[in-house]
Design an enzyme around this catalytic site. Structure first.
Site, PDB file in Angstrom:
ATOM      1  N   CYS A 121      49.327  56.384  76.498  1.00  0.00           N
ATOM      2  CA  CYS A 121      50.083  56.609  75.552  1.00  0.00           C
ATOM      3  C   CYS A 121      51.601  55.768  75.811  1.00  0.00           C
ATOM      4  O   CYS A 121      52.232  55.349  74.843  1.00  0.00           O
ATOM      5  CB  CYS A 121      50.386  58.052  75.307  1.00  0.00           C
ATOM      6  SG  CYS A 121      51.315  58.703  73.995  1.00  0.00           S
ATOM      7  N   CYS A 218      48.236  66.479  75.367  1.00  0.00           N
ATOM      8  CA  CYS A 218      48.798  67.149  73.872  1.00  0.00           C
ATOM      9  C   CYS A 218      47.418  67.290  73.050  1.00  0.00           C
ATOM     10  O   CYS A 218      47.498  68.219  72.492  1.00  0.00           O
ATOM     11  CB  CYS A 218      49.763  66.264  73.427  1.00  0.00           C
ATOM     12  SG  CYS A 218      49.122  64.394  73.063  1.00  0.00           S
TER      13      CYS A 218
END
Length: 382
Positions: A121, A218
């Protein structure tokens, strides 16, 4: 009349101009760390622009408050921006995030690896697409709430561990390129502890001052990787055999995705005299191979997709005596790095490590120092 830039002292972000003439995009997650960075820079007089990425489950987040952390985080980031008086934008990166991070996470996990999606990410979304967005907004730099330090060295910016070893995030940022490092700033890296960050949040009166830290990936809310994989790849959890390294079939399992290298508990094969560990995953044969703890030990680690941050090219030497981390929670261990090409190498650990798993990162450090020399991906069992 403004001073000529060459006569102006460097500001705290390293630019020879007043803070008011320095635009900085702050990547705001909605947590206390990035909120403090934005608030501090705003108070210092910088031209701050807050940006929050909408990465997943946007509809669910808006439909029901608290249904998804993403919605609450966006709300919190917006409140901080309103409180401190700077503009804030939410960018929909859901498709980019799925293509660049979630799909690879699922495929890598199904292939028997233990992926680290937070690194991808940072590499493919935050420090690539978002960084480009910051440049499009004509920002001089982009700041984040990561606990890592950027220091100027003889040949340019260097990446160093955070002052607080307990908060250091260098393992997740090894793939930051020299070009990205030139543009990035990490204002929290020098703080001695997280307590100082929360104290600053209280000082600025931020609504997130007491917000707890996020512990999970997440898009994996409860750390239950397998349930996420099953949703992403229906039918992925096919049953198979649990086999001892000596060939004995010890039991059955509900899917290789429920197991990771080094796992001891929850194997479903009780009643044995000696503890057994997952030593290998044979995805094609749908087999979980178990064995004694000593089978987890390895000293030779093949690494590829290397991002090198040393001053001289990695291939300039046959050997580099460095320290490496093979898990984010483990301390660096002394090793010898032997380059095979500009992006591949073999790492020899001076002391054997247990549970070295394909899909994890191997991060390189200067022995006895704080500098990160880069790192790469462990790609097959040694």
């Amino acid at each position: 009349m403004p001073l000529d830039s060459k006569d102006h002292p460097l500001n705290s972000l390293g630019f020879a101009k007043p803070p008011a003439e320095t635009r900085v995009v702050v990547a705001m997650s909605g947590g206390v760390d990035s909120s403090v960075v934005a608030a501090q820079l705003a108070e210092e007089g910088y031209d701050v622009v807050g940006v929050t990425l909408q990465l997943y489950d946007h509809g669910a987040a808006l439909a029901k408050k608290g249904a998804c952390c993403a919605g609450l985080d966006i709300h919190d980031a917006r409140r901080v921006a309103e409180e401190m008086g700077f503009p804030h934008y939410v960018l929909d990166y859901e498709n980019i995030f799925k293509d660049a991070v979630i799909d690879e996470f699922a495929d890598s996990y199904l292939a028997g690896a233990t992926p680290v999606p937070c690194i991808r990410c940072n590499e493919r979304v935050k420090f690539k697409d978002l960084l480009q967005t910051a440049k499009d907004l004509e920002a001089d730099c982009m700041a984040t709430g990561h606990y890592i330090q950027r220091k100027m060295g003889a040949t340019g910016p260097e990446l160093h561990c955070a002052a607080d070893a307990a908060r250091d995030q260098s393992y997740f940022l090894f793939s930051t390129t020299p070009e990205q490092l030139d543009y990035l700033r990490f204002p929290l890296g020098h703080l001695p502890s997280k307590n100082e960050t929360r104290a600053l949040a209280a000082k600025y009166g931020l609504p997130v001052a007491d917000k707890p830290d996020s512990q999970d990936i997440c898009f994996v809310p409860n750390g239950n990787y397998a349930s996420v994989i099953e949703k992403l790849r229906p039918g992925a959890a096919e049953p198979g055999e649990i086999v001892h390294a000596d060939g004995r079939v010890l039991g059955t399992h509900d899917g290789v995705i429920h197991y990771t290298i080094g796992q001891r508990r929850g194997l479903g094969i009780g009643g044995l005299a000696d503890p057994l560990y997952v030593v290998r995953l044979d995805v094609d044969a749908r087999r979980v191979i178990v064995g004694p703890k000593e089978m987890l030990s390895t000293r030779t680690i093949p690494v590829r997709e290397i991002n090198w941050l040393g001053d001289a090219p990695m291939t300039a030497r046959d050997e580099w005596h460095i320290s490496v981390k093979v898990r984010s929670t483990r301390p660096p261990r002394e090793a010898i790095l032997r380059p095979l090409s500009e992006t591949e190498a073999q790492v020899e650990l001076l002391t054997a490590e247990e549970g070295v798993s394909p899909g994890q990162a191997c991060v390189f450090y200067e022995t006895g120092g704080s500098r990160i020399l880069g790192g790469g991906w462990i790609w097959r069992g040694a």
